[in-house]
Design a protein around this motif. Structure first.
Motif, PDB file in Angstrom:
ATOM      1  N   ARG A   1      -9.231  17.501  27.373  1.00  8.26           N
ATOM      2  CA  ARG A   1      -8.377  17.511  28.559  1.00  8.26           C
ATOM      3  C   ARG A   1      -6.948  17.831  28.153  1.00  8.26           C
ATOM      4  O   ARG A   1      -6.464  17.399  27.117  1.00  8.26           O
ATOM      5  CB  ARG A   1      -8.443  16.129  29.215  1.00  8.26           C
ATOM      6  CG  ARG A   1      -7.682  15.996  30.505  1.00  8.26           C
ATOM      7  CD  ARG A   1      -7.876  14.611  31.097  1.00  8.26           C
ATOM      8  NE  ARG A   1      -7.421  13.557  30.212  1.00  8.26           N
ATOM      9  CZ  ARG A   1      -6.153  13.163  30.118  1.00  8.26           C
ATOM     10  NH1 ARG A   1      -5.222  13.750  30.824  1.00  8.26           N
ATOM     11  NH2 ARG A   1      -5.821  12.190  29.296  1.00  8.26           N
ATOM     12  N   ARG A   2      -6.283  18.599  28.987  1.00  7.84           N
ATOM     13  CA  ARG A   2      -4.876  18.922  28.776  1.00  7.84           C
ATOM     14  C   ARG A   2      -4.003  17.849  29.420  1.00  7.84           C
ATOM     15  O   ARG A   2      -4.436  17.182  30.354  1.00  7.84           O
ATOM     16  CB  ARG A   2      -4.578  20.280  29.412  1.00  7.84           C
ATOM     17  CG  ARG A   2      -3.767  21.197  28.558  1.00  7.84           C
ATOM     18  CD  ARG A   2      -3.804  22.584  29.200  1.00  7.84           C
ATOM     19  NE  ARG A   2      -2.725  23.407  28.742  1.00  7.84           N
ATOM     20  CZ  ARG A   2      -2.758  24.112  27.628  1.00  7.84           C
ATOM     21  NH1 ARG A   2      -3.816  24.094  26.877  1.00  7.84           N
ATOM     22  NH2 ARG A   2      -1.736  24.848  27.287  1.00  7.84           N
ATOM     23  N   GLU A   3      -2.774  17.691  28.937  1.00 10.40           N
ATOM     24  CA  GLU A   3      -1.929  16.612  29.461  1.00 10.40           C
ATOM     25  C   GLU A   3      -1.588  16.765  30.936  1.00 10.40           C
ATOM     26  O   GLU A   3      -1.295  15.792  31.598  1.00 10.40           O
ATOM     27  CB  GLU A   3      -0.649  16.442  28.634  1.00 10.40           C
ATOM     28  CG  GLU A   3       0.324  17.584  28.728  1.00 10.40           C
ATOM     29  CD  GLU A   3       0.238  18.507  27.537  1.00 10.40           C
ATOM     30  OE1 GLU A   3       1.218  19.205  27.290  1.00 10.40           O
ATOM     31  OE2 GLU A   3      -0.794  18.562  26.866  1.00 10.40           O
TER      32      GLU A   3
ATOM     33  N   ALA B   1      -6.957  28.567  27.076  1.00 10.40           N
ATOM     34  CA  ALA B   1      -7.635  27.464  26.390  1.00 10.40           C
ATOM     35  C   ALA B   1      -9.044  27.230  26.916  1.00 10.40           C
ATOM     36  O   ALA B   1      -9.910  26.750  26.195  1.00 10.40           O
ATOM     37  CB  ALA B   1      -6.815  26.180  26.525  1.00 10.40           C
TER      38      ALA B   1
ATOM     39  N   GLY C   1      -4.074  13.844  26.404  1.00  5.53           N
ATOM     40  CA  GLY C   1      -4.325  15.269  26.562  1.00  5.53           C
ATOM     41  C   GLY C   1      -3.474  16.155  25.679  1.00  5.53           C
ATOM     42  O   GLY C   1      -3.574  17.375  25.756  1.00  5.53           O
ATOM     43  N   ARG C   2      -2.641  15.586  24.851  1.00 11.39           N
ATOM     44  CA  ARG C   2      -1.776  16.400  23.995  1.00 11.39           C
ATOM     45  C   ARG C   2      -2.518  17.011  22.809  1.00 11.39           C
ATOM     46  O   ARG C   2      -2.080  17.994  22.240  1.00 11.39           O
ATOM     47  CB  ARG C   2      -0.606  15.571  23.471  1.00 11.39           C
ATOM     48  CG  ARG C   2       0.354  15.206  24.546  1.00 11.39           C
ATOM     49  CD  ARG C   2       1.621  14.622  23.977  1.00 11.39           C
ATOM     50  NE  ARG C   2       2.495  14.263  25.075  1.00 11.39           N
ATOM     51  CZ  ARG C   2       3.024  13.076  25.232  1.00 11.39           C
ATOM     52  NH1 ARG C   2       2.784  12.126  24.365  1.00 11.39           N
ATOM     53  NH2 ARG C   2       3.792  12.835  26.246  1.00 11.39           N
TER      54      ARG C   2
ATOM     55  N   ARG D   1      -3.307  27.161  29.848  1.00  7.90           N
ATOM     56  CA  ARG D   1      -4.536  26.422  30.127  1.00  7.90           C
ATOM     57  C   ARG D   1      -5.691  27.389  30.322  1.00  7.90           C
ATOM     58  O   ARG D   1      -6.806  27.149  29.880  1.00  7.90           O
ATOM     59  CB  ARG D   1      -4.360  25.549  31.364  1.00  7.90           C
ATOM     60  CG  ARG D   1      -5.588  24.724  31.675  1.00  7.90           C
ATOM     61  CD  ARG D   1      -5.412  23.916  32.971  1.00  7.90           C
ATOM     62  NE  ARG D   1      -6.551  23.077  33.195  1.00  7.90           N
ATOM     63  CZ  ARG D   1      -7.719  23.496  33.685  1.00  7.90           C
ATOM     64  NH1 ARG D   1      -7.886  24.765  33.974  1.00  7.90           N
ATOM     65  NH2 ARG D   1      -8.712  22.654  33.873  1.00  7.90           N
TER      66      ARG D   1
ATOM     67  N   GLU E   1      -5.254  18.643  22.734  1.00  9.96           N
ATOM     68  CA  GLU E   1      -5.844  19.946  23.047  1.00  9.96           C
ATOM     69  C   GLU E   1      -4.945  21.075  22.544  1.00  9.96           C
ATOM     70  O   GLU E   1      -5.426  22.019  21.929  1.00  9.96           O
ATOM     71  CB  GLU E   1      -6.086  20.068  24.555  1.00  9.96           C
ATOM     72  CG  GLU E   1      -6.903  21.271  24.930  1.00  9.96           C
ATOM     73  CD  GLU E   1      -6.097  22.333  25.653  1.00  9.96           C
ATOM     74  OE1 GLU E   1      -6.704  23.282  26.132  1.00  9.96           O
ATOM     75  OE2 GLU E   1      -4.859  22.211  25.721  1.00  9.96           O
ATOM     76  N   ARG E   2      -3.678  20.958  22.769  1.00  9.67           N
ATOM     77  CA  ARG E   2      -2.733  21.982  22.297  1.00  9.67           C
ATOM     78  C   ARG E   2      -2.624  21.979  20.780  1.00  9.67           C
ATOM     79  O   ARG E   2      -2.571  23.039  20.147  1.00  9.67           O
ATOM     80  CB  ARG E   2      -1.356  21.754  22.911  1.00  9.67           C
ATOM     81  CG  ARG E   2      -1.331  22.046  24.384  1.00  9.67           C
ATOM     82  CD  ARG E   2       0.044  21.782  24.947  1.00  9.67           C
ATOM     83  NE  ARG E   2       0.000  21.871  26.385  1.00  9.67           N
ATOM     84  CZ  ARG E   2       0.923  22.457  27.115  1.00  9.67           C
ATOM     85  NH1 ARG E   2       1.973  22.994  26.549  1.00  9.67           N
ATOM     86  NH2 ARG E   2       0.811  22.498  28.422  1.00  9.67           N
TER      87      ARG E   2
END
Length: 144
Positions: free
Chosen positions: A133-135, A69, A10-11, A66, A13-14
């Protein structure tokens, strides 16, 4: 580790949100210079200069938020994609309107036909970041 690990955890995404902001800054600057060289002959030339930079604060906000995002970034990114499709139409129309119409000379010397689609890629990166997906979200394959 690497990129695949970042996507799985999920990293990414950032990272993609930050790349969207950086890509928007570079793309907006290039579009401004090219449209300025053409003296903003059509008022529609201002649209990408206004729309694309909105991804800069949206992408930066999406790195830390989030909510941004999943709401602001996809909205702004969709507007950029739509503007790129519109720009492609306008550039194709610009080539057709040149004396001689659809000639190799006009395709090479007229409005760059594929440039607006490249700008759309910035929006596409933002849309992709929004669906990743975010972490801090649970991995759906691990939740049972």
């Amino acid at each position: 580790m690497g990129l695949l690990h970042d996507v799985r955890t999920g990293r990414f995404e950032r990272t993609l949100s930050a790349l969207t902001a950086a890509g928007a800054a570079i793309t907006a600057g290039e579009i401004y210079m090219e449209h300025d060289a053409a003296s903003f002959g059509n008022k529609m030339m201002w649209w990408p200069v206004v729309v694309i930079p909105t991804a800069i604060p949206a992408g930066i906000a999406a790195v830390s938020s989030r909510r941004a995002a999943k709401t602001v970034l996809p909205f702004v990114s969709a507007a950029i994609v739509a503007n790129g499709v519109q720009g492609t139409y306008l550039h194709l129309r610009g080539v057709k309107q040149r004396p001689g119409g659809w000639t190799r000379y006009n395709l090479e010397g007229g409005p760059p036909v594929f440039a607006p689609l490249l700008a759309s890629l910035v929006g596409g990166m933002g849309l992709l970041a929004a669906v990743l997906r975010r972490e801090d979200e649970p991995n759906p394959s691990q939740v049972r």
